[in-house]
Design a protein around this motif. Structure first.
Motif, PDB file in Angstrom:
ATOM      1  N   ALA A  12      10.381  23.593  77.005  1.00 28.80           N
ATOM      2  CA  ALA A  12      10.227  23.642  75.553  1.00 28.80           C
ATOM      3  C   ALA A  12       9.652  24.983  75.117  1.00 28.80           C
ATOM      4  O   ALA A  12       8.905  25.628  75.855  1.00 28.80           O
ATOM      5  N   CYS A  13       9.994  25.394  73.908  1.00 26.27           N
ATOM      6  CA  CYS A  13       9.476  26.627  73.322  1.00 26.27           C
ATOM      7  C   CYS A  13       7.960  26.479  73.126  1.00 26.27           C
ATOM      8  O   CYS A  13       7.501  25.490  72.547  1.00 26.27           O
ATOM      9  N   PRO A  14       7.157  27.441  73.590  1.00 27.04           N
ATOM     10  CA  PRO A  14       5.710  27.332  73.423  1.00 27.04           C
ATOM     11  C   PRO A  14       5.254  27.528  71.975  1.00 27.04           C
ATOM     12  O   PRO A  14       4.125  27.194  71.632  1.00 27.04           O
ATOM     13  N   TYR A  15       6.122  28.056  71.120  1.00 27.62           N
ATOM     14  CA  TYR A  15       5.747  28.315  69.723  1.00 27.62           C
ATOM     15  C   TYR A  15       6.077  27.148  68.804  1.00 27.62           C
ATOM     16  O   TYR A  15       5.235  26.705  68.029  1.00 27.62           O
ATOM     17  N   CYS A  16       7.316  26.637  68.863  1.00 26.05           N
ATOM     18  CA  CYS A  16       7.734  25.575  67.936  1.00 26.05           C
ATOM     19  C   CYS A  16       7.961  24.232  68.618  1.00 26.05           C
ATOM     20  O   CYS A  16       8.089  23.218  67.942  1.00 26.05           O
ATOM     21  N   GLY A  17       8.032  24.199  69.946  1.00 26.61           N
ATOM     22  CA  GLY A  17       8.199  22.944  70.672  1.00 26.61           C
ATOM     23  C   GLY A  17       9.629  22.473  70.833  1.00 26.61           C
ATOM     24  O   GLY A  17       9.870  21.412  71.402  1.00 26.61           O
ATOM     25  N   LYS A  18      10.609  23.251  70.350  1.00 29.16           N
ATOM     26  CA  LYS A  18      12.019  22.869  70.475  1.00 29.16           C
ATOM     27  C   LYS A  18      12.430  22.907  71.946  1.00 29.16           C
ATOM     28  O   LYS A  18      12.080  23.822  72.679  1.00 29.16           O
ATOM     29  N   ARG A  19      13.200  21.912  72.373  1.00 24.81           N
ATOM     30  CA  ARG A  19      13.696  21.868  73.747  1.00 24.81           C
ATOM     31  C   ARG A  19      14.767  22.934  73.930  1.00 24.81           C
ATOM     32  O   ARG A  19      15.709  23.019  73.151  1.00 24.81           O
ATOM     33  N   LEU A  20      14.641  23.718  75.000  1.00 25.01           N
ATOM     34  CA  LEU A  20      15.560  24.823  75.219  1.00 25.01           C
ATOM     35  C   LEU A  20      16.577  24.551  76.319  1.00 25.01           C
ATOM     36  O   LEU A  20      17.759  24.809  76.142  1.00 25.01           O
ATOM     37  N   PHE A  21      16.138  24.061  77.465  1.00 28.06           N
ATOM     38  CA  PHE A  21      17.046  23.770  78.578  1.00 28.06           C
ATOM     39  C   PHE A  21      16.375  22.822  79.552  1.00 28.06           C
ATOM     40  O   PHE A  21      15.171  22.620  79.500  1.00 28.06           O
ATOM     41  N   ILE A  22      17.185  22.255  80.453  1.00 28.78           N
ATOM     42  CA  ILE A  22      16.684  21.347  81.482  1.00 28.78           C
ATOM     43  C   ILE A  22      16.689  22.073  82.831  1.00 28.78           C
ATOM     44  O   ILE A  22      17.634  22.782  83.153  1.00 28.78           O
ATOM     45  N   TYR A  23      15.622  21.866  83.609  1.00 26.70           N
ATOM     46  CA  TYR A  23      15.573  22.402  84.974  1.00 26.70           C
ATOM     47  C   TYR A  23      15.045  21.313  85.885  1.00 26.70           C
ATOM     48  O   TYR A  23      14.458  20.330  85.430  1.00 26.70           O
ATOM     49  N   ASP A  24      15.283  21.450  87.194  1.00 31.19           N
ATOM     50  CA  ASP A  24      14.754  20.449  88.116  1.00 31.19           C
ATOM     51  C   ASP A  24      13.555  21.012  88.864  1.00 31.19           C
ATOM     52  O   ASP A  24      13.235  22.185  88.756  1.00 31.19           O
ATOM     53  N   ASN A  25      12.886  20.145  89.614  1.00 31.05           N
ATOM     54  CA  ASN A  25      11.637  20.544  90.258  1.00 31.05           C
ATOM     55  C   ASN A  25      11.829  21.479  91.447  1.00 31.05           C
ATOM     56  O   ASN A  25      10.856  21.928  92.035  1.00 31.05           O
ATOM     57  N   THR A  26      13.065  21.830  91.781  1.00 29.95           N
ATOM     58  CA  THR A  26      13.305  22.789  92.857  1.00 29.95           C
ATOM     59  C   THR A  26      13.606  24.186  92.310  1.00 29.95           C
ATOM     60  O   THR A  26      13.884  25.096  93.068  1.00 29.95           O
ATOM     61  N   ALA A  27      13.537  24.364  90.995  1.00 25.02           N
ATOM     62  CA  ALA A  27      13.892  25.636  90.355  1.00 25.02           C
ATOM     63  C   ALA A  27      12.814  26.683  90.575  1.00 25.02           C
ATOM     64  O   ALA A  27      11.623  26.391  90.640  1.00 25.02           O
ATOM     65  N   LEU A  28      13.258  27.917  90.658  1.00 24.37           N
ATOM     66  CA  LEU A  28      12.372  29.070  90.734  1.00 24.37           C
ATOM     67  C   LEU A  28      12.957  30.131  89.810  1.00 24.37           C
ATOM     68  O   LEU A  28      14.028  30.670  90.080  1.00 24.37           O
ATOM     69  N   VAL A  29      12.280  30.385  88.698  1.00 21.56           N
ATOM     70  CA  VAL A  29      12.784  31.319  87.696  1.00 21.56           C
ATOM     71  C   VAL A  29      11.728  32.376  87.450  1.00 21.56           C
ATOM     72  O   VAL A  29      10.548  32.071  87.284  1.00 21.56           O
TER      73      VAL A  29
END
Length: 50
Positions: A12-29
């Motif tokens: 989620a966006c830290p400023y407005c809270g809008k959901r941006l994308f889905i990731y899983d618990n194995t992601a490294l970004v």
């Protein structure tokens, strides 16, 4: 060897809270920037594996 538990999480966006994308618990970004369509601010995305 055990597989890590699979869980999908919304980023989620830290400023407005809008959901941006889905990731899983194995992601490294690291070093990815995305523009929020809700507030038009640029967000640096950093996801670390626990």
């Amino acid at each position: 060897m055990e597989k890590p538990p699979y869980k999908r999480i919304w980023y989620a966006c830290p400023y407005c809270g809008k959901r941006l994308f889905i990731y899983d618990n194995t992601a490294l970004v690291k070093g990815v920037y995305i523009k929020c369509k809700g507030c038009n601010k640029e967000i640096k995305v950093q996801i670390k594996v626990h």
